[in-house]
Motif scaffolding. Structure first.
Motif: not given
Length: 435
Positions: A244-248, A232-242
């Protein structure tokens, strides 16, 4: 005279032949016309049958389409949605006339009031549906619901008062009329709100695959909380839509456990290595020594104590496997896997049975320091490093357990483990180089 008669006779023969030819031609033409007429009639009959069959098929297809349309329109969802709208319209038609008569009885100027009150309730109910569709905050929907309750409640109180004061009715009938008008006034907005609530729940629930996906996501977050929080932290740190949760999640798993294989961890990798060693032990049965006894060929993979024993200095030629002795075996061994001993792992205990060891003498007292072994205890990692260094220039034929045992001065069981690991490294190295 004879010539004239002959000519007349010849002319009559010629005329008769011509008439015969003409009659044959006429008969042939009639037969041709009849044949053409029959063929045309047959074509018309075939065309008529084809058109009739096509029309019948089209009617059957139309019936099938109508049946499918009726089946699609008569599903539970459509019946519920459309039926709710019908009940809402019926409640509006039942509650609005009483309000109109009530306000018009007071003054004709108050005719717009019932329309405004009833319309306000329905407009606010539609506003709740619009807020759900646009995903507005929850307080907006609850504020609109409060306005619906206020308008519908005021209209219900007016209808109740009008119903209880109807002339020509008994007290019980007037009470029933008032309650019925009030209930039908509240029933429409209530049914519309329930319809909207059910629609939202059905949209959130989805089909069986969506439900299984939500169950899997909840289970994964519950069982791997640390990795899920990092993802979740990785997804929130990346730009929106850049990202996905599966990759993170996959990246977070590699960060937390050090491996890119989902579900695996250093502990599981060590467990897999121990299972592989146990499989190799099972596929290589113990060999009898010269006294007819059997002993373990490989160490038990749970602890490690590198204590020198008298069996290390005994004759271990009978401990050598058939591969070391140059003998063929019918067993087919799996491709060995390199055991990564660089990672921290539980020490491996080495338990070997002496080929010809005497009965152990009972200890009568404390062993003096002079009688104890001065060789330090080496870990599995140290043994592997030392074996790599000693066997760096050895050929594959020379790489045997007995040779490794003599080179690094360890037990036969550990020497066999080192031999399997080094052979696995040499077999995998050319494959990596080719890739």
């Amino acid at each position: 005279m004879t010539t004239y008669s002959e000519e007349r006779r010849a002319d009559r023969v010629t005329d008769a032949e011509q008439r015969r030819i003409d009659q044959a031609a006429a008969a042939e033409r009639r037969a041709e016309r009849e044949r053409a007429a029959d063929e045309r009639a047959a074509r018309l009959r075939e065309q008529h049958r084809t058109e009739k069959a096509r029309a019948k098929r089209e009617r059957a297809e139309a019936r099938t389409v109508r049946r499918a349309a009726r089946g699609a329109s008569l599903t539970a969802g459509n019946v519920y949605r459309k039926g709710t709208l019908v009940l809402v319209a019926a409640s509006a038609l039942g509650s609005l006339p009483a309000q109109v008569l009530h306000f018009v009885g007071i003054s004709p100027m108050l005719l717009p009031l019932p329309l405004a009150i009833e319309g306000a309730a329905w407009v606010m109910a539609a506003g709740v549906a619009y807020a759900d569709e646009r995903g507005l905050p929850g307080w907006v929907r609850w504020f609109l619901r409060l306005l619906v309750v206020a308008a519908a409640g005021f209209a219900a109180s007016i209808n109740y008062a009008y119903g209880t004061h109807l002339s020509g009715l008994s007290a019980s009938d007037a009470q029933a009329a008032g309650i019925g008008l009030a209930a039908v006034t509240l029933l429409g907005p209530l049914l519309f709100e329930i319809r909207q609530w059910v629609t939202n729940l059905s949209g959130q629930t989805g089909d069986a695959d969506d439900k299984a996906g939500r169950v899997h996501d909840r289970k994964r977050r519950r069982q791997h909380r640390t990795v899920a929080r990092l993802a979740d932290r990785l997804v929130s740190a990346a730009p929106f839509g850049a990202l996905s949760f599966e990759d993170a999640f996959a990246h977070a798993w590699e960060i937390e456990t050090g491996t890119s294989t989902p579900g695996m961890s250093p502990k599981l990798h060590r467990r897999a290595a121990r299972s592989l060693a146990a499989l190799a032990e099972a596929q290589h049965p113990p060999q009898p020594n010269r006294f007819g006894r059997r002993f373990l060929r490989t160490p038990r993979p749970d602890r490690s104590v590198d204590t020198p024993t008298p069996s290390e200095s005994a004759d271990t030629s009978i401990n050598r496997s058939t591969a070391d002795l140059g003998k063929s075996t019918p067993l087919t061994l799996p491709v060995p896997v390199i055991i990564d001993m660089a990672k921290p792992a539980k020490p491996i205990v080495v338990r070997t049975a002496a080929a010809a060891s005497p009965r152990p003498r009972r200890v009568t007292g404390r062993v003096p320091n002079a009688a104890r072994s001065t060789r330090p205890v080496r870990t599995a990692d140290q043994l592997l490093k030392e074996a790599r260094k000693e066997t760096k220039d050895w050929s594959d034929r020379k790489l045997t357990a007995e040779g490794i045992r003599k080179a690094v001065h360890t037990s036969p069981a550990k020497a066999r483990v080192l031999r399997d690991t080094l052979r696995a490294e040499r077999s995998i190295a050319p494959v990596d180089a080719a890739a």
